[in-house]
Design a protein around this motif. Structure first.
Motif, mmCIF file in Angstrom:
data_model
loop_
_atom_site.group_PDB
_atom_site.id
_atom_site.type_symbol
_atom_site.label_atom_id
_atom_site.label_comp_id
_atom_site.label_asym_id
_atom_site.label_seq_id
_atom_site.Cartn_x
_atom_site.Cartn_y
_atom_site.Cartn_z
ATOM 1 N N SER A 142 14.522 102.234 98.789
ATOM 2 C CA SER A 142 15.696 101.395 98.996
ATOM 3 C C SER A 142 16.933 101.930 98.274
ATOM 4 C CB SER A 142 15.418 99.974 98.509
ATOM 5 O OG SER A 142 15.346 99.929 97.086
ATOM 6 N N GLY A 143 16.725 102.903 97.380
ATOM 7 C CA GLY A 143 17.831 103.454 96.610
ATOM 8 C C GLY A 143 18.090 102.722 95.302
ATOM 9 N N ARG A 144 17.299 101.692 95.022
ATOM 10 C CA ARG A 144 17.489 100.935 93.788
ATOM 11 C C ARG A 144 17.006 101.722 92.566
ATOM 12 N NH1 ARG A 144 17.579 95.220 94.687
ATOM 13 N NH2 ARG A 144 17.818 95.014 92.414
ATOM 14 N N GLU A 175 9.869 82.403 68.160
ATOM 15 C CA GLU A 175 11.320 82.301 67.983
ATOM 16 C C GLU A 175 11.788 83.199 66.828
ATOM 17 O OE1 GLU A 175 13.283 80.849 69.919
ATOM 18 O OE2 GLU A 175 12.023 79.458 71.051
ATOM 19 N N PRO A 176 12.926 83.837 66.976
ATOM 20 C CA PRO A 176 13.921 83.681 68.052
ATOM 21 C C PRO A 176 13.677 84.585 69.253
ATOM 22 C CG PRO A 176 14.812 85.102 66.371
ATOM 23 C CD PRO A 176 13.447 84.682 65.884
ATOM 24 N N TYR A 177 12.509 85.223 69.313
ATOM 25 C CA TYR A 177 12.200 86.104 70.447
ATOM 26 C C TYR A 177 10.877 85.687 71.079
ATOM 27 C CZ TYR A 177 15.869 88.764 68.181
ATOM 28 O OH TYR A 177 17.061 89.134 67.607
ATOM 29 N N PRO A 178 10.871 84.512 71.738
ATOM 30 C CA PRO A 178 9.641 84.010 72.350
ATOM 31 C C PRO A 178 9.238 84.833 73.576
ATOM 32 C CG PRO A 178 11.481 82.647 72.995
ATOM 33 C CD PRO A 178 12.010 83.622 71.980
ATOM 34 N N ALA A 179 8.059 84.548 74.073
ATOM 35 C CA ALA A 179 7.499 85.340 75.167
ATOM 36 C C ALA A 179 8.381 85.334 76.407
ATOM 37 C CB ALA A 179 6.102 84.824 75.502
ATOM 38 N N ASP A 180 8.929 84.176 76.766
ATOM 39 C CA ASP A 180 9.759 84.106 77.976
ATOM 40 C C ASP A 180 10.980 85.017 77.874
ATOM 41 O OD1 ASP A 180 8.062 82.326 79.188
ATOM 42 O OD2 ASP A 180 9.249 80.552 78.711
ATOM 43 N N LEU A 181 11.645 84.973 76.732
ATOM 44 C CA LEU A 181 12.825 85.810 76.539
ATOM 45 C C LEU A 181 12.462 87.285 76.558
ATOM 46 C CD1 LEU A 181 15.816 86.251 75.800
ATOM 47 C CD2 LEU A 181 15.166 85.975 73.387
ATOM 48 N N VAL A 182 11.407 87.626 75.867
ATOM 49 C CA VAL A 182 10.977 89.031 75.812
ATOM 50 C C VAL A 182 10.585 89.516 77.203
ATOM 51 C CG1 VAL A 182 9.222 90.609 74.926
ATOM 52 C CG2 VAL A 182 10.265 88.928 73.403
ATOM 53 N N PHE A 183 9.865 88.675 77.947
ATOM 54 C CA PHE A 183 9.458 89.070 79.296
ATOM 55 C C PHE A 183 10.664 89.332 80.191
ATOM 56 C CE2 PHE A 183 8.589 88.084 83.716
ATOM 57 C CZ PHE A 183 7.474 88.862 83.976
ATOM 58 N N GLU A 184 11.583 88.362 80.240
ATOM 59 C CA GLU A 184 12.736 88.484 81.130
ATOM 60 C C GLU A 184 13.558 89.733 80.816
ATOM 61 O OE1 GLU A 184 13.128 86.430 83.646
ATOM 62 O OE2 GLU A 184 11.503 85.085 83.029
ATOM 63 N N THR A 185 13.846 89.947 79.547
ATOM 64 C CA THR A 185 14.689 91.094 79.176
ATOM 65 C C THR A 185 13.943 92.412 79.342
ATOM 66 O OG1 THR A 185 14.063 90.739 76.847
ATOM 67 C CG2 THR A 185 16.120 89.751 77.600
ATOM 68 N N GLN A 186 12.641 92.416 79.063
ATOM 69 C CA GLN A 186 11.859 93.647 79.216
ATOM 70 C C GLN A 186 11.828 94.095 80.670
ATOM 71 O OE1 GLN A 186 9.524 95.814 76.873
ATOM 72 N NE2 GLN A 186 10.483 96.808 78.611
ATOM 73 N N VAL A 187 11.604 93.142 81.584
ATOM 74 C CA VAL A 187 11.534 93.500 83.001
ATOM 75 C C VAL A 187 12.884 94.038 83.487
ATOM 76 C CG1 VAL A 187 11.152 92.623 85.337
ATOM 77 C CG2 VAL A 187 9.666 91.875 83.481
ATOM 78 N N VAL A 188 13.966 93.401 83.079
ATOM 79 C CA VAL A 188 15.287 93.908 83.466
ATOM 80 C C VAL A 188 15.498 95.317 82.933
ATOM 81 C CG1 VAL A 188 17.782 93.607 83.181
ATOM 82 C CG2 VAL A 188 16.347 91.625 83.689
ATOM 83 N N MET A 189 15.144 95.549 81.681
ATOM 84 C CA MET A 189 15.303 96.886 81.095
ATOM 85 C C MET A 189 14.457 97.926 81.819
ATOM 86 S SD MET A 189 15.801 96.475 76.966
ATOM 87 C CE MET A 189 14.328 95.512 76.687
ATOM 88 N N LEU A 190 13.279 97.542 82.260
ATOM 89 C CA LEU A 190 12.430 98.473 83.021
ATOM 90 C C LEU A 190 13.103 98.856 84.331
ATOM 91 C CD1 LEU A 190 8.906 96.869 82.485
ATOM 92 C CD2 LEU A 190 9.585 99.169 81.782
ATOM 93 N N MET A 191 13.678 97.866 85.004
ATOM 94 C CA MET A 191 14.342 98.141 86.280
ATOM 95 C C MET A 191 15.567 99.033 86.079
ATOM 96 S SD MET A 191 12.166 96.459 87.912
ATOM 97 C CE MET A 191 11.251 94.932 88.202
ATOM 98 N N VAL A 192 16.347 98.728 85.055
ATOM 99 C CA VAL A 192 17.541 99.535 84.770
ATOM 100 C C VAL A 192 17.129 100.948 84.354
ATOM 101 C CG1 VAL A 192 19.539 99.775 83.253
ATOM 102 C CG2 VAL A 192 18.953 97.532 84.188
ATOM 103 N N GLY A 193 16.083 101.039 83.568
ATOM 104 C CA GLY A 193 15.598 102.353 83.144
ATOM 105 C C GLY A 193 15.147 103.210 84.309
ATOM 106 N N ALA A 194 14.674 102.561 85.365
ATOM 107 C CA ALA A 194 14.242 103.297 86.555
ATOM 108 C C ALA A 194 15.419 103.681 87.441
ATOM 109 C CB ALA A 194 13.246 102.462 87.356
ATOM 110 N N GLY A 195 16.613 103.155 87.103
ATOM 111 C CA GLY A 195 17.806 103.548 87.843
ATOM 112 C C GLY A 195 18.557 102.421 88.498
#
Length: 232
Positions: A142-144, A175-195
């Motif tokens: 898809s070019g993402r 807290e202040p880095y609960p599982a939900d926050l870590v999950f959401e930000t980690q997944v975004v960083m993985l996607m950005v890291g892939a391009g």
């Protein structure tokens, strides 16, 4: 019911009972006597069908991977492959955290009744990665994603999701880095890291939360996976 059908039914029931006991009550719940009692059969039946408690646990592990695969199969193809990839991560996390004891045995984090993972057991685990590889390939097409190795991307994604789930199960994400926050930000960083673009990735990850709700992984009468007939 034929003799063969009765044999298969009794075997399946013992696997189901052992999986439920392990998921709900932990490793200490697994004994030949307790599994047999919960299944309404004799201890000899466990040995007849599986040879040993270790043999039964191996079947439970393989069934665990099969059911994870079936949950993955419920994820369709949307117009946004990055959203789909994030959804795989959400499903993986949900299944792992809802079945903490079983998850640990499936991936070698705990050894029970002298059971050790075989190469065949690991093959069952790796099989689940094929869906992630295919989805990563769609993200590339898809070019993402600019990274061209779909298999490598899938391994990085699996590694990240496994790590988050393991830390969440262990109670380390607070807290202040609960599982939900870590999950959401980690997944975004993985996607950005892939391009992927940061804004596009964030939107896709947010949308995947709504997609997870539509899958309805949890039975309305049950607080978690592991208590329904088709759940671990």
């Amino acid at each position: 019911m034929s003799r063969r059908s009765r044999h298969h039914s009794a075997r399946s029931e013992l696997i189901e009972v052992a999986a439920r006991l392990l998921a709900d009550d932990g490793p200490d719940s697994l004994s030949v006597r307790r599994v047999a009692a919960a299944a309404g059969t004799s201890t000899m039946s466990v040995y007849t069908h599986f040879g040993s408690m270790s043999g039964l646990i191996q079947e439970v592990v393989q069934e665990g991977f099969n059911r994870l695969a079936r949950e993955f199969d419920r994820i369709g193809r949307s117009a946004d492959p990055v959203e789909d990839l994030a959804l795989y991560g959400r499903v993986y996390r949900a299944v792992a955290t809802a079945n903490a004891h079983l998850y640990s045995v499936m991936f070698g984090g705990r050894t029970l009744a002298s059971f050790k993972l075989s190469e065949q057991d690991r093959h069952y685990g790796r099989f689940n990665l094929s869906k992630i590889v295919e989805c990563c390939g769609r993200c590339i097409e898809s070019g993402r994603f600019h990274e061209r190795d779909a298999m490598l991307l899938a391994h990085h994604f699996w590694l990240a999701m496994h790590g988050i789930a393991t830390l969440e199960i262990g109670g380390y994400l607070i807290e202040p880095y609960p599982a939900d926050l870590v999950f959401e930000t980690q997944v975004v960083m993985l996607m950005v890291g892939a391009g992927d673009n940061s804004l596009a990735a964030s939107e896709s990850v947010r949308n995947s939360a709504e997609a997870l709700a539509r899958l309805n992984l949890f039975d309305p009468d049950c607080s978690r996976l592991g208590t329904g007939r088709e759940r671990l």
